[in-house]
Write a protein that holds these residues in place. Structure first.
Motif, PDB file in Angstrom:
ATOM      1  N   MET A 130      -4.589  -9.885  31.802  1.00  0.00           N
ATOM      2  CA  MET A 130      -5.825 -10.025  31.049  1.00  0.00           C
ATOM      3  C   MET A 130      -6.816 -10.816  31.883  1.00  0.00           C
ATOM      4  O   MET A 130      -6.495 -11.850  32.442  1.00  0.00           O
ATOM      5  N   SER A 131      -7.967 -10.317  32.020  1.00  0.00           N
ATOM      6  CA  SER A 131      -8.947 -11.044  32.840  1.00  0.00           C
ATOM      7  C   SER A 131      -9.543 -12.191  32.039  1.00  0.00           C
ATOM      8  O   SER A 131      -9.554 -12.174  30.810  1.00  0.00           O
ATOM      9  N   ALA A 132     -10.013 -13.133  32.786  1.00  0.00           N
ATOM     10  CA  ALA A 132     -10.551 -14.338  32.137  1.00  0.00           C
ATOM     11  C   ALA A 132     -11.835 -14.019  31.378  1.00  0.00           C
ATOM     12  O   ALA A 132     -12.089 -14.545  30.314  1.00  0.00           O
ATOM     13  N   VAL A 133     -12.605 -13.161  31.938  1.00  0.00           N
ATOM     14  CA  VAL A 133     -13.863 -12.817  31.270  1.00  0.00           C
ATOM     15  C   VAL A 133     -13.686 -11.478  30.577  1.00  0.00           C
ATOM     16  O   VAL A 133     -13.423 -10.472  31.211  1.00  0.00           O
ATOM     17  N   ALA A 134     -13.813 -11.451  29.285  1.00  0.00           N
ATOM     18  CA  ALA A 134     -13.646 -10.187  28.545  1.00  0.00           C
ATOM     19  C   ALA A 134     -14.768  -9.235  28.893  1.00  0.00           C
ATOM     20  O   ALA A 134     -15.874  -9.657  29.192  1.00  0.00           O
ATOM     21  N   SER A 135     -14.441  -7.973  28.885  1.00  0.00           N
ATOM     22  CA  SER A 135     -15.475  -6.984  29.242  1.00  0.00           C
ATOM     23  C   SER A 135     -16.543  -6.974  28.186  1.00  0.00           C
ATOM     24  O   SER A 135     -16.272  -6.974  26.998  1.00  0.00           O
ATOM     25  N   LYS A 136     -17.757  -7.008  28.629  1.00  0.00           N
ATOM     26  CA  LYS A 136     -18.852  -7.005  27.674  1.00  0.00           C
ATOM     27  C   LYS A 136     -19.181  -5.575  27.281  1.00  0.00           C
ATOM     28  O   LYS A 136     -19.064  -4.670  28.086  1.00  0.00           O
ATOM     29  N   GLY A 137     -19.620  -5.430  26.078  1.00  0.00           N
ATOM     30  CA  GLY A 137     -20.092  -4.103  25.670  1.00  0.00           C
ATOM     31  C   GLY A 137     -21.367  -3.800  26.440  1.00  0.00           C
ATOM     32  O   GLY A 137     -22.052  -4.701  26.897  1.00  0.00           O
ATOM     33  N   LEU A 138     -21.641  -2.536  26.628  1.00  0.00           N
ATOM     34  CA  LEU A 138     -22.887  -2.178  27.299  1.00  0.00           C
ATOM     35  C   LEU A 138     -24.050  -2.629  26.447  1.00  0.00           C
ATOM     36  O   LEU A 138     -23.981  -2.599  25.220  1.00  0.00           O
ATOM     37  N   ALA A 139     -25.095  -3.015  27.109  1.00  0.00           N
ATOM     38  CA  ALA A 139     -26.281  -3.428  26.365  1.00  0.00           C
ATOM     39  C   ALA A 139     -26.702  -2.280  25.459  1.00  0.00           C
ATOM     40  O   ALA A 139     -26.928  -1.173  25.899  1.00  0.00           O
ATOM     41  N   SER A 140     -26.726  -2.564  24.188  1.00  0.00           N
ATOM     42  CA  SER A 140     -27.028  -1.509  23.238  1.00  0.00           C
ATOM     43  C   SER A 140     -28.504  -1.166  23.305  1.00  0.00           C
ATOM     44  O   SER A 140     -29.355  -2.043  23.400  1.00  0.00           O
ATOM     45  N   SER A 141     -28.754   0.122  23.224  1.00  0.00           N
ATOM     46  CA  SER A 141     -30.163   0.517  23.250  1.00  0.00           C
ATOM     47  C   SER A 141     -30.794   0.332  21.889  1.00  0.00           C
ATOM     48  O   SER A 141     -31.990   0.373  21.759  1.00  0.00           O
ATOM     49  N   GLY A 142     -29.934   0.142  20.886  1.00  0.00           N
ATOM     50  CA  GLY A 142     -30.486  -0.022  19.535  1.00  0.00           C
ATOM     51  C   GLY A 142     -31.304   1.191  19.188  1.00  0.00           C
ATOM     52  O   GLY A 142     -30.891   2.333  19.379  1.00  0.00           O
ATOM     53  N   LYS A 143     -32.504   0.927  18.747  1.00  0.00           N
ATOM     54  CA  LYS A 143     -33.335   2.049  18.357  1.00  0.00           C
ATOM     55  C   LYS A 143     -34.297   2.447  19.476  1.00  0.00           C
ATOM     56  O   LYS A 143     -35.216   3.218  19.305  1.00  0.00           O
ATOM     57  N   LYS A 144     -34.099   1.839  20.640  1.00  0.00           N
ATOM     58  CA  LYS A 144     -34.987   2.111  21.767  1.00  0.00           C
ATOM     59  C   LYS A 144     -34.405   3.236  22.608  1.00  0.00           C
ATOM     60  O   LYS A 144     -33.198   3.314  22.790  1.00  0.00           O
ATOM     61  N   PRO A 145     -35.224   4.062  23.195  1.00  0.00           N
ATOM     62  CA  PRO A 145     -34.704   5.070  24.140  1.00  0.00           C
ATOM     63  C   PRO A 145     -34.110   4.372  25.355  1.00  0.00           C
ATOM     64  O   PRO A 145     -34.597   3.333  25.775  1.00  0.00           O
ATOM     65  N   ILE A 146     -33.052   4.971  25.921  1.00  0.00           N
ATOM     66  CA  ILE A 146     -32.268   4.330  26.971  1.00  0.00           C
ATOM     67  C   ILE A 146     -33.130   3.963  28.174  1.00  0.00           C
ATOM     68  O   ILE A 146     -32.881   2.991  28.868  1.00  0.00           O
ATOM     69  N   ALA A 147     -34.130   4.793  28.432  1.00  0.00           N
ATOM     70  CA  ALA A 147     -34.966   4.535  29.611  1.00  0.00           C
ATOM     71  C   ALA A 147     -35.698   3.209  29.527  1.00  0.00           C
ATOM     72  O   ALA A 147     -36.029   2.605  30.527  1.00  0.00           O
ATOM     73  N   GLU A 148     -35.938   2.757  28.327  1.00  0.00           N
ATOM     74  CA  GLU A 148     -36.703   1.505  28.177  1.00  0.00           C
ATOM     75  C   GLU A 148     -35.835   0.259  28.186  1.00  0.00           C
ATOM     76  O   GLU A 148     -36.327  -0.856  28.211  1.00  0.00           O
ATOM     77  N   PHE A 201     -21.456  -5.112  16.328  1.00  0.00           N
ATOM     78  CA  PHE A 201     -22.225  -5.449  15.131  1.00  0.00           C
ATOM     79  C   PHE A 201     -22.979  -4.211  14.665  1.00  0.00           C
ATOM     80  O   PHE A 201     -23.614  -3.524  15.443  1.00  0.00           O
ATOM     81  N   ASP A 202     -22.891  -3.942  13.371  1.00  0.00           N
ATOM     82  CA  ASP A 202     -23.566  -2.769  12.817  1.00  0.00           C
ATOM     83  C   ASP A 202     -25.079  -2.890  12.908  1.00  0.00           C
ATOM     84  O   ASP A 202     -25.781  -1.907  13.083  1.00  0.00           O
ATOM     85  N   LEU A 203     -25.544  -4.117  12.705  1.00  0.00           N
ATOM     86  CA  LEU A 203     -26.983  -4.332  12.664  1.00  0.00           C
ATOM     87  C   LEU A 203     -27.398  -5.258  13.793  1.00  0.00           C
ATOM     88  O   LEU A 203     -26.597  -6.040  14.282  1.00  0.00           O
ATOM     89  N   PRO A 204     -28.654  -5.165  14.208  1.00  0.00           N
ATOM     90  CA  PRO A 204     -29.111  -6.078  15.257  1.00  0.00           C
ATOM     91  C   PRO A 204     -29.396  -7.507  14.754  1.00  0.00           C
ATOM     92  O   PRO A 204     -29.454  -8.434  15.538  1.00  0.00           O
ATOM     93  N   GLU A 205     -29.589  -7.654  13.448  1.00  0.00           N
ATOM     94  CA  GLU A 205     -29.901  -8.975  12.917  1.00  0.00           C
ATOM     95  C   GLU A 205     -29.123  -9.243  11.648  1.00  0.00           C
ATOM     96  O   GLU A 205     -28.904  -8.345  10.832  1.00  0.00           O
ATOM     97  N   TYR A 206     -28.732 -10.500  11.486  1.00  0.00           N
ATOM     98  CA  TYR A 206     -28.056 -10.908  10.272  1.00  0.00           C
ATOM     99  C   TYR A 206     -28.590 -12.263   9.820  1.00  0.00           C
ATOM    100  O   TYR A 206     -29.044 -13.063  10.630  1.00  0.00           O
ATOM    101  N   CYS A 207     -28.474 -12.461   8.513  1.00  0.00           N
ATOM    102  CA  CYS A 207     -28.900 -13.735   7.977  1.00  0.00           C
ATOM    103  C   CYS A 207     -27.990 -14.101   6.817  1.00  0.00           C
ATOM    104  O   CYS A 207     -27.943 -13.367   5.830  1.00  0.00           O
ATOM    105  N   VAL A 208     -27.247 -15.175   6.962  1.00  0.00           N
ATOM    106  CA  VAL A 208     -26.344 -15.567   5.882  1.00  0.00           C
ATOM    107  C   VAL A 208     -26.486 -17.065   5.631  1.00  0.00           C
ATOM    108  O   VAL A 208     -27.046 -17.780   6.445  1.00  0.00           O
ATOM    109  N   ARG A 209     -25.962 -17.497   4.512  1.00  0.00           N
ATOM    110  CA  ARG A 209     -25.970 -18.931   4.241  1.00  0.00           C
ATOM    111  C   ARG A 209     -24.520 -19.423   4.291  1.00  0.00           C
ATOM    112  O   ARG A 209     -23.620 -18.792   3.751  1.00  0.00           O
TER     113      ARG A 209
END
Lengths: 412, 442
Positions: free
Chosen positions: B1-19, B122-130
């Motif tokens: 197991m590597s020390a640094v876990a593999s990061k997920g690819l930067a999600s494009s979210g709702k943006k086109p990949i080119a941007e 994460f399903d959503l890009p933003e969350y807000c909880v108390r």
């Protein structure tokens, strides 16, 4: 003391205009005292130089002599007795008072001796610049003739006057018509004494606490140094910062030593309050004496009137004896009248003298009180400014040290 | 197991990949949510566990997160890439907006926990909880259970023993909130911990279903903290020895610094008391004077100003300096604990291994796979710990650089204010002096 000289030059032509005076050094001496006991005491070197020599730039060696604190005391007592209207400058304290805990209360401590030297010089400058006191021969003698001065002072007989005056001052008496100016002055002298002593006490406590704050920072120095030993990249920065913390902690000693100058200025006025009160009391005394003499004269005149007219206006012993034993023979009455006339003449002269003395004192004292007020306002204001300047200097030092420490922290 | 876990690819979210900026490109914009993306309204209906609706304001702005980014950026060029740099950070968490809740059973404070992320998990890009402190504690325990080989950042203390501290006072809540914010940031920045499912739940769930777990845990108490001696070690590898030694000395020094700082605050408070009295002495004297009245009153005023500056300074030491120091002391304690667990893991392996060897010698039983698993476990532990240690050292260096520089700054600022007060006094008195002189000559 430098600014003192400057200030003083403005008013009139005093001894200080003719002569440069300084208390240059202090030395320890041993000797046998009056009761043949070995004692150690400090002597102070008084140096004088005629002003024209200074002006011409002649660097001839100044005349000098050594004096003990007790001789200064003698001089001051002489001046107080001889010039009852003058507010005579006080001497520096005999023992260290109002000390914050790190300051030595030891009379032999070099810092204390140094401050006393400065205080004695201040006293001489004050006295030598006083419009009246500066002309005194005894003062001049004190500054110029080392030997035999004490004898000359005693020869003036001032001590006898001092004793009787002192006795009178300690007695309680009430004046009928107190002069408002002097009542106010006496009240003010109490205020001045109370406030300056409160200020000195509070300042000493503040100094104590500030000392604590600074010194605890020294502990940072030690712990940073220990911590730097286990660090790699952070080590150097921490170590250097630690040194600055040590410097910070050490800086308070000089800061507070400097502040003692302010304390000394306040102390001078604390003691001045006493001198002020003394003048007011002397005024009261002369007024009281005048009132007593006047009252006595009134009584005698009344007696004469009764004797002359045979009428007894008020109750008197003569009236009673007249009733009991009958009127006396005319020869007896004449003799008594003559006596009374003599006494009245004497009494009138006494009253004239006392009135003159009193008026003289009032006039001169009012003048000196005014002089003192102006001097006090000026001096204390300057003292406050100098105190503020000292605080600013302390802040600048603090900023510098913490700035240096900050640089070290950034290098961590 | 590597020390640094593999990061997920930067999600494009709702943006086109080119941007979407390349993860390794120079960061001009952070991979946060662009302005035109709609925020799911459902996240804004968060309520409390007990169902009381809570008034919500809009989530934290992007700019405040940006600001935090600037502050945390290491100014040096050669930062180890174990430290999540600006370009690769993709999970931002903030804690703010404390609110008091009064119910029949109890009164407590909740904090708003806002999350912004581009991670696919994460399903959503933003969350807000108390969340309340209890919830943070739950997270800590869960992280401790599930990631025992890592250095878990510590939480601020649960109970405040010293004196009568008001749990609901503004200062206490403010201090605690900052510490909780720091805690979540550290967790979110950790390459392994930030992917923990419990963290995910903590950040996103409307209602943390932890009640059963909680009852059990309170019985167990703080046992998670302390690890018993257990197995005897052959020899601790040098690097871990060095860690143990370092932590021992370091915690001592931190303790000393804490005590010194407290002492300074105490001395300052006593100094302040005397200064207040000192100011009064000047005002009292002013009443008895005519010409000197104004100068004396001015001095009294100046001293009072200095008192206020002193008060502020002491308060800031108490609010900002001490808590950070205390936090590190806790951090070091938890780290010592992890090192003990590592020792335990090593001991366990060695014990099993020796037993297996002996059996092999006796009756040629092959070494069970269990032993190998144990070895793997130990080696993973060692590797995780080593990696975490490196990043901890970097963070520690930055944190203390900031802390001590901050302390120096505050002292400098305090002295500057003092100096300004005395300088204005001097010019006031000197002006008056020239005024008096001119009025005399007139």
């Amino acid at each position: 003391m430098f600014t003192q000289r400057e200030k003083v030059m403005e008013d009139g032509f005093t001894l200080l205009h003719r002569m440069e005076i300084s208390v240059a050094e202090a030395e320890k001496r041993s000797g046998r005292n009056a009761v043949s006991m070995q004692e150690t005491f400090t002597v102070y070197l008084i140096e004088t130089r005629p002003m024209d020599a200074v002006a011409e730039g002649r660097h001839a060696a100044p005349d000098s002599l050594w004096r003990r604190y007790s001789e200064f005391e003698l001089l001051r007592n002489y001046l107080i007795v001889t010039y009852p209207h003058a507010v005579v400058a006080p001497l520096p304290e005999k023992r260290a008072d109002f000390v914050w805990h790190k300051l030595s209360a030891d009379n032999m401590d070099p810092d204390f001796v140094e401050r006393r030297r400065a205080g004695l010089e201040n006293f001489l400058l004050r006295v030598a610049s006083h419009p009246v006191l500066s002309n005194d021969k005894i003062l001049y003698h004190f500054l110029t003739e080392e030997h035999g001065w004490k004898e000359v002072v005693y020869e003036t007989g001032f001590q006898a006057k001092a004793d009787s005056r002192l006795r009178a001052l300690s007695a309680t008496f009430r004046v009928r018509n107190p002069d408002q100016r002097f009542v106010e002055m006496k009240h003010y002298s109490d205020q001045l004494q109370s406030h300056t002593s409160q200020l000195l006490r509070a300042r000493a406590r503040v100094a104590d606490r500030l000392y604590g704050v600074y010194k605890v920072h020294g502990n940072y120095g030690r712990v940073f140094s220990e911590w730097s030993a286990i660090e790699k990249e952070m080590g150097d920065g921490l170590q250097s910062a630690g040194h600055h913390m040590d410097a910070y902690a050490a800086s308070i000693d000089d800061i507070l030593e400097e502040e003692e100058h302010f304390a000394d200025q306040m102390k001078e006025y604390l003691f001045y309050a006493e001198a002020l009160r003394a003048v007011c009391r002397k005024h009261e005394l002369t007024q009281f004496e005048l009132e007593v003499a006047s009252q006595d004269l009134v009584c005698k005149k009344q007696q004469r009137e009764e004797l002359a007219t045979g009428m007894v206006r008020a109750f008197s012993f003569k009236g009673v004896t007249n009733k009991l034993f009958g009127q006396e023979a005319p020869e007896q009455r004449d003799a008594r009248l003559k006596l009374l006339e003599d006494m009245i003449a004497e009494g009138e002269e006494t009253v004239r003298d006392k009135t003159g003395e009193h008026q003289d004192l009032v006039d001169r004292a009012c003048l000196d009180l005014q002089r003192f007020k102006e001097q006090k306002d000026k001096d204390l204001k300057e003292a406050l400014i100098n105190y503020a300047v000292m605080q600013i200097s302390m802040c600048k030092k603090g900023i510098q040290v913490w700035g240096n420490a900050r640089e070290c922290f950034l290098k961590m | 197991m590597s020390a640094v876990a593999s990061k997920g690819l930067a999600s494009s979210g709702k943006k086109p990949i080119a941007e979407v900026p390349h993860p390794l490109s120079a960061a001009e914009e952070s991979p946060s949510v662009p302005a035109d993306v709609e925020v799911d309204k459902s996240t804004q209906e968060a309520g409390l566990a007990n169902g009381t609706p809570v008034e919500m304001s809009s989530p934290t702005s992007t700019s405040s997160l940006f600001n935090r980014l600037q502050l945390d950026d290491d100014a040096e060029a050669g930062v180890s890439d174990l430290y999540a740099s600006a370009e690769t950070r993709d999970l931002f968490v903030t804690v703010d907006d404390p609110k008091k809740h009064v119910s029949t059973m109890e009164t407590f404070i909740t904090y708003r926990v806002s999350t912004k992320t581009t991670r696919l998990e994460f399903d959503l890009p933003e969350y807000c909880v108390r969340r309340r402190y209890q919830d943070f504690d739950w997270l800590r325990i869960k992280l401790d259970e599930t990631q025992p080989t890592h250095l878990i950042p510590p939480l601020p203390e649960k109970f405040v023993m010293k004196g009568v501290v008001d749990r609901f006072s503004e200062e206490f809540v403010e201090t605690r909130m900052k510490a909780l914010d720091k805690y979540l940031t550290r967790v979110a920045d950790h390459p392994v911990l930030s992917f923990n499912p419990h963290l995910h739940a903590f950040l996103t769930a409307k209602d943390l279903n932890k009640r059963q777990g909680l009852a059990l845990l309170t019985k167990v108490g703080e046992s998670v903290k302390q690890v018993a001696g257990g197995y005897k070690l052959r020899a601790r590898p040098a690097e871990f020895n060095a860690m143990v030694d370092y932590l021992e000395t370091f915690s001592q020094k931190l303790g000393t610094i804490d005590r010194i700082s407290q002492r300074i605050i105490k001395e300052q408070s006593e100094y302040l008391t005397e200064m207040r009295e000192y100011s009064t002495v000047y005002s009292n004297w002013a009443m008895a004077e005519r010409v000197l009245r104004h100068p004396l009153e001015s001095v009294a005023g100046c001293v009072t100003t200095c008192c206020r500056v002193l008060e502020d300074h002491s308060e800031s030491m108490t609010q900002d300096f001490l808590p950070v120091l205390r936090e590190y002391i806790l951090y070091v304690e938890s780290m010592k604990n992890v090192l003990r667990k590592r020792d335990q893991s090593q001991g366990e392996y060695e014990c099993k291994f020796e037993a297996a060897i002996l059996r092999k010698q006796e009756d040629s039983t092959p070494i069970p796979s269990e032993v190998e698993t144990c070895q793997d476990k130990m080696e993973c532990f060692n590797a995780d710990l080593k990696a975490d240690w490196e990043r901890w050292q970097i963070n520690k260096r930055q944190d203390f650089k900031n802390l001590l520089t901050g302390m120096a700054d505050k002292n400098i600022a305090s002295y500057e204010k003092h100096q300004a007060a005395w300088e204005s006094l001097v010019s006031l008195l000197q002006d008056k002096q020239t005024e008096d002189k001119t009025s005399k000559t007139n």
